[in-house]
Design an enzyme around this catalytic site. Structure first.
Site, short mmCIF file in Angstrom:
data_model
loop_
_atom_site.label_atom_id
_atom_site.label_comp_id
_atom_site.label_asym_id
_atom_site.label_seq_id
_atom_site.Cartn_x
_atom_site.Cartn_y
_atom_site.Cartn_z
CG ASP A 278 -2.28 0.56 0.88
OD1 ASP A 278 -2.36 1.78 0.68
OD2 ASP A 278 -3.26 -0.22 0.81
CB SER B 256 -6.50 2.13 -0.39
OG SER B 256 -5.20 2.56 -0.02
NE ARG C 279 -4.45 10.56 6.03
CZ ARG C 279 -3.80 9.88 6.97
NH1 ARG C 279 -3.30 10.53 8.00
NH2 ARG C 279 -3.63 8.58 6.88
CG ASP C 280 -6.27 13.40 1.09
OD1 ASP C 280 -5.36 12.55 1.19
OD2 ASP C 280 -7.43 13.19 1.46
NE ARG D 94 -7.96 13.43 6.55
CZ ARG D 94 -7.74 12.94 5.34
NH1 ARG D 94 -7.42 13.75 4.35
NH2 ARG D 94 -7.81 11.64 5.11
NE ARG E 156 -10.54 6.76 1.02
CZ ARG E 156 -9.22 6.78 1.01
NH1 ARG E 156 -8.56 7.51 0.14
NH2 ARG E 156 -8.54 6.07 1.88
CE LYS F 292 -4.34 1.47 3.62
NZ LYS F 292 -4.86 2.50 2.69
CG ASP G 259 -1.27 4.58 2.18
OD1 ASP G 259 -0.93 5.58 1.54
OD2 ASP G 259 -2.43 4.39 2.58
CG HIS H 187 -1.55 8.88 4.72
ND1 HIS H 187 -1.70 9.79 3.69
CD2 HIS H 187 -2.20 7.75 4.33
CE1 HIS H 187 -2.40 9.22 2.72
NE2 HIS H 187 -2.70 8.00 3.07
CG ASP I 155 -2.91 0.62 -2.73
OD1 ASP I 155 -1.72 0.98 -2.61
OD2 ASP I 155 -3.74 0.69 -1.80
CG HIS I 156 -2.41 4.57 -3.41
ND1 HIS I 156 -1.55 5.11 -2.47
CD2 HIS I 156 -3.35 3.90 -2.72
CE1 HIS I 156 -1.99 4.78 -1.25
NE2 HIS I 156 -3.07 4.05 -1.38
CG HIS J 175 -2.78 8.42 -1.59
ND1 HIS J 175 -4.06 7.92 -1.74
CD2 HIS J 175 -2.35 7.98 -0.39
CE1 HIS J 175 -4.37 7.19 -0.68
NE2 HIS J 175 -3.36 7.22 0.15
#
Length: 559
Positions: free
Chosen positions: A28, A81, A170-171, A206, A286, A361, A430, A434, A471-472, A501
């Protein structure tokens, strides 16, 4: 596309033998990027993955794991993911999350559906509450979709609207929260000029407020509940921009972990708690970080924390967050209908399947892999094992997470001979990535590499085949960069850490003694993506893939 007929009797592959144990490993957040000190996969000691890349070039390549390759709207959309595992398991590209919502908003269909009609019943006498992540990150939500929904709800009769914001960091870049709140405040001011009582009612970061997942820490959801429903929080402000700026002024503050706050009037009374008769929409598309709140909002029988008050509301999700639980029971946009997944196909053809990951996961290697479907296709041929994740700490504190335990479990299952396919997700590159902790992420990558070695060693012992992929991207680039690729610096001259990501491709490697001498990656699928992986491993099980699957990545050449 080819025929969509799905005969359960698979055709045998003309050049590949059946009956070999196949291990599928999804690392991941393991992308491929230029080597530098911010590439934790490069700086980590990863001899197993290094050997796959350099040992047999015809059995290692890159595949696309973001944007249109996984059903997202644009090439600027990072993979994640959920869509990654959907593509890996389904073998086809489905319009996903944001894209589905974009279609529904652009066409106006979102306002014609049963769910919108349901929440609209509250508009005359009640308040419409919108709860979600406020940013343009595009992984869980997008601010432009919130803006369109606000406009559309007002045009369709909403007279009183309250927005409960969750700051990101985060994103998107940490500190960008202030700009997003200012943008939202302008939109709400425009609505107020048109006579609609529209205001921000509460907020918080978040990772500290509302957006926990997989029932890891219900306190996160409770903090949000207290602010959103009870109108109670340790911090009270009369203005949301002031709230975020003030809470961010703490030297240790960041957007992900801002404490909960409520907006109050001049008398100190919360301006927008959720009460009986109101409508609530969770605006994230999501699923994983909305399921827990959805349970709290919807389930009458609920014991995860003391809700104090359980208001009688009309609740809808932006999408349905769990198809098996039918949660929520009302949702504004229907999910992609992913049928005939590789998992179902193979099980119906006698392939005994084992899947394993740790809690964070586990759903990806089961639920998302199987087309957003919980449970077994055939419990006599399948076993899914969840290894509990660490609770109550950030992942960089224990960066190895459960990688070695997952590796050991897979190894033991492979050696047992009970299963034909053993698939795992190793999450830590992953999850630790993060956190933005470069040193810890390096440790995480090293642990993941050790787990891969355990699995490959077991495959060697049983004469099987392995497929190692991801996966990414995430851990391969831990710094924000300018257009020329140089690290961006903050005002103090420090590099700006990247916690999201990436848009990078991911590796896929095949091997093992059961592979056969003539199997190699084709050179005529240069833009292959995650959806091509399913046909590839179906071939490696000795079968031909369905004719509407994305094409296989492998060929067999006569030596």
């Amino acid at each position: 596309m080819g025929s969509t007929d799905f005969s359960w009797k698979l055709a045998d592959h003309p050049k590949l033998p059946k009956g070999k144990t196949l291990a599928i490993v999804v690392l991941d957040g393991w992308g491929e990027a230029n080597p530098d000190k911010y590439n934790c996969i490069h700086t980590a000691n990863t001899p197993t993955m290094d050997s796959l890349k350099t040992g047999a070039p015809e059995k290692w390549r890159l595949v696309r794991a973001h944007g249109k390759a996984v059903g997202l709207p644009t090439e600027d959309d990072m993979g994640n993911s959920e869509v990654g595992h959907n593509a890996l398991g389904a073998g086809r590209i489905y319009a996903q999350g944001a894209k589905l919502v974009d279609f529904a908003l652009a066409s106006g269909k979102i306002y014609e559906g049963e769910a919108f009609k349901y929440i609209k019943e509250s508009f005359d006498k009640g308040t419409l509450h919108l709860i979600g992540l406020l940013s343009d990150g595009g992984v869980h939500s997008r601010i432009d979709q919130l803006q369109l929904l606000l406009k559309g709800a007002a045009e369709h009769g909403a007279k009183r609207i309250r927005v409960h914001i969750l700051t990101d960091g985060r994103d998107v870049l940490d500190g960008s929260s202030v700009g997003f709140v200012e943008t939202l405040e302008k939109d709400l001011a425009n609505l107020r000029e048109k006579g609609i009582d529209a205001q921000i009612a509460s907020g918080g970061g978040r990772m500290y407020v509302t957006m926990d997942r997989y029932e890891n820490d219900w306190d996160v959801v409770k903090r949000g509940w207290d602010a959103q429903v009870l109108g109670e929080a340790p911090h009270k402000f009369q203005n949301a921009v002031e709230a975020v700026k003030t809470l961010r002024s703490n030297p240790k503050a960041n957007d992900q972990y801002l404490p909960p706050f409520v907006i109050v009037d001049e008398s100190g009374k919360a301006i927008g708690p959720i009460v009986d008769g109101d409508a609530v929409v969770t605006t994230n598309f999501r699923a994983d970080r909305m399921v827990m709140l959805a349970k709290a909002l919807e389930y009458e029988d609920f014991d995860k924390f003391d809700r104090v008050h359980f208001p009688k509301i009309r609740y809808a999700g932006m999408l349905q967050y769990d198809g098996e639980l039918k949660l929520p029971s009302h949702y504004l946009v229907s999910p992609p209908e992913i049928e005939r997944t590789s998992g179902e196909y193979l099980v119906k053809n006698g392939i005994r399947t084992f899947a394993c990951s740790e809690t964070v996961k586990f759903g990806h290697v089961t639920f998302f892999w199987n087309g957003n479907r919980s449970g077994y296709f055939d419990s006599t041929k399948e076993e899914y094992v969840e290894i509990p994740s660490d609770v109550g700490i950030t992942f960089n504190v224990q960066p190895k997470m459960k990688a070695l335990e997952i590796g050991e479990k897979a190894r033991d299952v492979i050696l047992s001979g009970k299963f034909d396919q053993v698939r795992v997700n190793i999450p830590n590159s992953d999850m630790v990535g993060h956190t933005g902790d470069i040193q810890a992420t390096t440790v995480a990558c090293e642990a993941a590499d050790l787990a891969v070695k355990m699995i490959i060693d077991a495959i060697e012992q049983v004469g099987g085949i392995y497929v190692i992929t991801a996966d990414h991207g995430n851990a391969e680039d831990m710094v924000k960069r300018n257009k020329s690729g140089q690290p961006l610096l903050d005002k103090e001259g420090n590099v700006q850490i990247l916690t999201s990501h990436t848009l990078q491709p991911v590796p896929i490697a095949i091997g093992g003694p059961g592979l056969g001498p003539g199997v190699r990656f084709r050179k005529d699928v240069p833009n292959g993506g995650l959806a091509n992986v399913a046909a590839t491993f179906i071939n490696l099980h000795g079968f031909e893939a369905p004719n509407d699957y994305e094409t296989t990545l492998i060929e067999v050449v006569d030596n």
